[in-house]
Design an enzyme around this catalytic site. Structure first.
Site: not given
Length: 386
Positions: A54, A57, A164
Site C-alpha cells: 500500500s 497508494k 480502508y
C-alpha cells in the site's frame, strides 16, 4: 547538509536482526537536499526490490493529481464519468444464506472519495462481509491482482464512512481510462521516469535475484519464509498495492513531496496538489479507533494513536506532534508487508523502513521503525516537542 551518524542506525538494525525482530530490510532518511542515511540490513541491501504493497497508494494518488494539474480529471467528478461501468457497482448489505444482498448506492463516489477512503470500498482482510463474499462467489483475493477485483461490491454508501479498501485501485483505473495508458506506463512517464526512480515497477519479472523471500511471524516469535509470491506479470496494475520499489527510489518520491512537488529542478506536481495531499479531508467522518483484522495471517489489529488524526489525499495525517519524532501535519502510510514511511514537511525530513513480513503491524518491526525514526530526529536535532 546535515549529517547523520549512520553507525548508530546500523547498530540499531543489526541488533534487531540478531534478536529476530527482522530478517532483512532497508531504511532511508532524507531531506529536501539529499539522502541522510540509506542502507540495507540482514538479508537485504539498499538495492533490494521490495513488494511495497500500500505504499503504492501515494504514488497512484500522485498520478491522479498529475491529471488534475493537467485539467483532465476533476476531484469532485463522479468516478462513473471516467469509467461508466463503475456506476453499476452495488453495496453489499449482507447475505440471505449464501446469497449476497446487494442494492444500489445512495450516492455515487467521487474521485476525491477514492483518494481518502470514503468511497465505500473495503478489503476482505479487514471486512467480514467481504470475507464471505469472496468465499461464496469464488472471487480471487485482491492480492492476486486479477481484474475480478473490480467486480467487488461496496461495503458502505459513499461519503458516509472511512474504510480502508480498494479505492486506490479504482483511482488507478481512472488514470488508465483518462490517459489510455496502463498505470505503470503513466507513472513511468510522468512520475518514476522524471524522478529517476529506475527500479520501481508493477512487474518484477526477471528481477527475482533482487527480491528477498516473504516471511511470516511464527507463534514462537521467529520469522520464517512463507512461500508467498505475487503474480508476475500481474493481470492488473494494482494502484492500491501492486508495485515494487527500493528505498532509494521511494526516497526520491518522498523528497519530491518535501519539495512541494519538485525535485532537482524537475516539477512533478503543482504545489497546490501536494498541499491537498497534506490537507485534512474527512470533515465529520471519523477514523476508527482500531482497524480490525478479519485475516490474522495477513494483518493484526491496528490500533490508532490517541492523538488527532485525519486523512488527506493518499496520505494519513498526524495532526499533533509525536514527541521526539515527527511533527503535526506529517503525512505517512504503510504497506501490508510491514513497510512504513513518513514525510514531515515541518521538519523537512522523510524516512522509510521496508521489510517483507506478515502479518502487517508486527509489533517488533513497528518498534524498530519507531526507534529508527527517533534516532533520525535526534541526530538531526529536529525532534518534535511534547
Amino acid at each position: 547538509m546535515t549529517q547523520i551518524d549512520g553507525g548508530k542506525i546500523d547498530a540499531l538494525f543489526g541488533s534487531a536482526v540478531e534478536q529476530g525482530s527482522y530478517v532483512g530490510g532497508a531504511a532511508i532518511a532524507a531531506n529536501a537536499d539529499g539522502v541522510l542515511y540509506e542502507s540495507g540490513f540482514g538479508t537485504a541491501t539498499a538495492d533490494t526490490l521490495f513488494r511495497i504493497a500500500s505504499m503504492t497508494k501515494a504514488m497512484t494518488t500522485a498520478a491522479v493529481l498529475h491529471l488534475v494539474d493537467a485539467g483532465k480529471v476533476s476531484l469532485d467528478a463522479e468516478v462513473r464519468e471516467y469509467i461508466p461501468a463503475y456506476g453499476e457497482l452495488q453495496v453489499l448489505d449482507g447475505f440471505d444464506g449464501d446469497t449476497p444482498i446487494l442494492r444500489a448506492p445512495k450516492t455515487q463516489s467521487t474521485v476525491r472519495q477514492l483518494l481518502n477512503h470514503t468511497s465505500g470500498h473495503g478489503y476482505a482482510f479487514l471486512n467480514e462481509k467481504l470475507v464471505k463474499y469472496h468465499e461464496v462467489t469464488g472471487t480471487p483475493s485482491v492480492l492476486a491482482f486479477h481484474r475480478s477485483m473490480l467486480t467487488l461490491p461496496l461495503v458502505n454508501d459513499p461519503g458516509t464512512t472511512w474504510e480502508y479498501g480498494i479505492s486506490t485501485d479504482w483511482a488507478g483505473q481512472v488514470v488508465e481510462a483518462v490517459s489510455g495508458q496502463t498505470l505503470g506506463e503513466y507513472l513511468g512517464e510522468h512520475v518514476w521516469g522524471p524522478l529517476g526512480m529506475t527500479s520501481t515497477t508493477f512487474d518484477a519479472s526477471g528481477s527475482a535475484d533482487r527480491l528477498i523471500p516473504m516471511q511470516s511471524r511464527m507463534p514462537d516469535g521467529t520469522l520464517q519464509p512463507n512461500g508467498i509470491e505475487l503474480p508476475t506479470p500481474p493481470e492488473i496494475h494494482s494502484g492500491g498495492g501492486g508495485s515494487y520499489s527500493t528505498v532509494g527510489d521511494y526516497g526520491r518520491f518522498m523528497r519530491m513531496l518535501l519539495g512541494g512537488g519538485e525535485l532537482d529542478g524537475t516539477r512533478i506536481l503543482s504545489a497546490e496538489s501536494v498541499e491537498l495531499m497534506f490537507t485534512p479531508s474527512l470533515g465529520d467522518i471519523a477514523l476508527p479507533d482500531v482497524i480490525k483484522s478479519s485475516d490474522p495471517l495477513l494483518c493484526n489489529d491496528v490500533p490508532s494513536a490517541p492523538l488527532p488524526q485525519d486523512w488527506g489525499l493518499g496520505l494519513h495525517l498526524m495532526l499533533a506532534n509525536l514527541p521526539g519524532m515527527r511533527h503535526a501535519g506529517t503525512g505517512d502510510w504503510a504497506g501490508l508487508t510491514n513497510c512504513y514511511f513518513w514525510v514531515d514537511r515541518a521538519a523537512g525530513l522523510c524516512g522509510a523502513v521496508l521489510t517483507q513480513a506478515l502479518p502487517f503491524f508486527d509489533e517488533k518491526i513497528v518498534m524498530g521503525a519507531l526507534a529508527f525514526e527517533g534516532t533520525v530526529y535526534a541526530e538531526v536535532g529536529a525532534a518534535a516537542a511534547a
